[in-house]
Write a protein that holds these residues in place. Structure first.
Motif, short mmCIF file in Angstrom:
data_model
loop_
_atom_site.label_atom_id
_atom_site.label_comp_id
_atom_site.label_asym_id
_atom_site.label_seq_id
_atom_site.Cartn_x
_atom_site.Cartn_y
_atom_site.Cartn_z
N MET A 70 0.72 -1.09 -0.10
CA MET A 70 0.22 -0.36 0.10
C MET A 70 0.74 1.00 0.13
O MET A 70 2.14 1.23 1.05
CB MET A 70 -0.53 -0.21 1.10
N VAL A 71 0.80 2.61 -0.87
CA VAL A 71 1.44 3.33 -1.04
C VAL A 71 0.65 4.56 -0.25
O VAL A 71 -0.41 4.64 -1.52
CB VAL A 71 1.69 3.89 -2.57
N VAL A 72 0.71 4.86 0.68
CA VAL A 72 -0.58 7.04 0.73
C VAL A 72 0.55 7.81 0.02
O VAL A 72 2.10 8.26 0.80
CB VAL A 72 -0.61 6.65 2.69
N SER A 73 -0.33 8.83 -0.44
CA SER A 73 0.70 9.49 -0.66
C SER A 73 0.37 10.77 0.12
O SER A 73 0.55 10.80 1.75
CB SER A 73 0.13 11.07 -2.63
N GLY A 74 2.23 11.78 -0.31
CA GLY A 74 2.31 12.55 0.73
C GLY A 74 1.64 13.70 1.45
O GLY A 74 1.36 13.49 3.29
N GLU A 75 0.49 14.27 1.30
CA GLU A 75 -0.10 15.15 2.07
C GLU A 75 -1.24 14.53 2.86
O GLU A 75 -1.62 14.71 3.80
CB GLU A 75 -0.79 16.02 1.34
N PHE A 76 -1.70 13.24 2.36
CA PHE A 76 -2.24 11.73 3.29
C PHE A 76 -1.73 11.36 3.80
O PHE A 76 -2.35 10.66 4.37
CB PHE A 76 -3.44 11.48 2.30
N GLN A 77 0.00 11.03 4.27
CA GLN A 77 -0.25 9.60 4.70
C GLN A 77 0.09 9.32 6.14
O GLN A 77 -0.64 8.36 6.21
CB GLN A 77 1.97 10.87 4.99
N ARG A 78 -0.77 10.31 7.24
CA ARG A 78 -1.76 10.24 8.38
C ARG A 78 -2.60 10.25 8.49
O ARG A 78 -3.16 9.96 10.11
CB ARG A 78 -0.20 10.90 9.45
N ARG A 79 -3.04 10.78 7.42
CA ARG A 79 -4.52 11.16 7.10
C ARG A 79 -5.75 10.36 6.58
O ARG A 79 -7.15 10.01 7.19
CB ARG A 79 -4.89 12.49 6.81
N ALA A 80 -4.70 8.74 6.10
CA ALA A 80 -5.89 8.57 4.74
C ALA A 80 -6.04 7.02 5.44
O ALA A 80 -4.52 6.36 5.62
CB ALA A 80 -5.46 8.52 3.58
N MET A 81 -6.65 6.35 5.13
CA MET A 81 -7.11 4.68 5.19
C MET A 81 -7.75 4.21 5.12
O MET A 81 -9.15 4.53 5.09
CB MET A 81 -6.84 4.72 7.57
N LEU A 82 -7.15 3.38 4.24
CA LEU A 82 -8.24 2.18 2.94
C LEU A 82 -8.68 1.40 3.91
O LEU A 82 -7.68 0.38 4.39
CB LEU A 82 -7.04 2.17 1.88
N PHE A 83 -9.71 0.32 3.43
CA PHE A 83 -10.29 -0.73 3.90
C PHE A 83 -10.14 -1.92 3.11
O PHE A 83 -11.09 -1.32 1.89
CB PHE A 83 -11.25 -0.42 4.80
N ASN A 106 -13.50 -4.00 1.96
CA ASN A 106 -14.64 -2.91 1.08
C ASN A 106 -14.53 -1.92 0.30
O ASN A 106 -15.31 -1.56 -0.55
CB ASN A 106 -15.60 -2.57 1.68
N ALA A 107 -12.98 -1.22 0.85
CA ALA A 107 -12.56 -0.51 -0.51
C ALA A 107 -12.78 0.87 0.39
O ALA A 107 -12.68 1.41 -0.82
CB ALA A 107 -12.77 -0.72 -1.84
N SER A 108 -13.72 0.46 0.79
CA SER A 108 -13.79 2.46 1.88
C SER A 108 -12.57 3.27 2.17
O SER A 108 -11.63 2.38 3.15
CB SER A 108 -14.49 2.06 3.28
N LEU A 109 -12.09 4.35 2.32
CA LEU A 109 -11.53 5.74 1.77
C LEU A 109 -11.78 6.06 4.11
O LEU A 109 -13.15 6.61 4.01
CB LEU A 109 -11.21 6.33 1.21
N LEU A 110 -11.14 6.53 4.80
CA LEU A 110 -11.76 7.17 6.60
C LEU A 110 -10.17 7.74 6.07
O LEU A 110 -9.10 8.18 5.30
CB LEU A 110 -10.84 6.17 7.32
#
Length: 184
Positions: free
Chosen positions: A89-102, A105-109
């Protein structure tokens, strides 16, 4: 050898059914648009049904043509068991500590959303030869100040408790000193 017409017709209907019910990936978007308050967490709720019970799965969330989260994994699914064999899993820089993928079910927090997070979010899910896309619109509204007022009230209550505690301690000390003087 001759087959009865009914048997031939049944066999043809079965073949037609199998060919016409070709599996496809199904994506369900549960809420669009999604609204959130600044400083809070928001979930972009979706789910999917994959046509194959396992195999390679790729999930990508993006906004304005830039990936937010990209996920890939090898899944082994069987009745009663859902196991990931390898994943990344790769999370882009500005969302590094703010985005979480499940991935299930593919939902995004998204945590601590700001007005700048408002916009159209695109989701792509693919598995070997199957794939589907979806879109959700996120609108982030400014904090109404209710939490700020609650924090101010909490601070005022804490200050009052400290003041009352100090007064009680002073009365207690005066009482002890007064009793000590009387006893001497």
């Amino acid at each position: 050898m001759r087959f009865p017409k009914a048997t031939v017709a049944s066999a043809l209907n079965l073949v037609a059914y199998i060919c016409s019910s070709e599996a496809s990936m199904v994506l369900r978007v549960y809420q669009d648009p999604v609204r959130g308050s600044a400083g809070q967490s928001v979930t972009l709720p979706v789910s999917y049904t994959a046509p194959e019970p396992g195999g390679y799965l790729r999930i990508t969330w993006s906004r304005d043509g830039r990936d937010i989260v990209a996920y890939g994994g090898l899944w082994r699914r069987s009745p009663g068991e859902d196991r990931r064999c390898g994943q990344w899993m790769v999370v882009s820089g500005e969302f590094q500590r703010r985005a979480m993928l499940f991935p299930a079910n593919a939902s995004l927090l998204l945590r601590n959303v700001q007005a700048s997070d408002s916009g159209v979010y695109e989701l792509t899910i693919s598995q070997r030869t199957w794939g589907t896309n979806g879109r959700l619109t996120l609108t982030v509204v400014p904090d109404t100040g209710n939490r700020a007022e609650a924090a101010k009230k909490q601070t005022a209550v804490e200050a009052n408790i400290q003041y009352i505690s100090l007064v009680l301690v002073l009365f207690f000390l005066l009482f002890i000193v007064g009793r000590h003087r009387v006893a001497c």
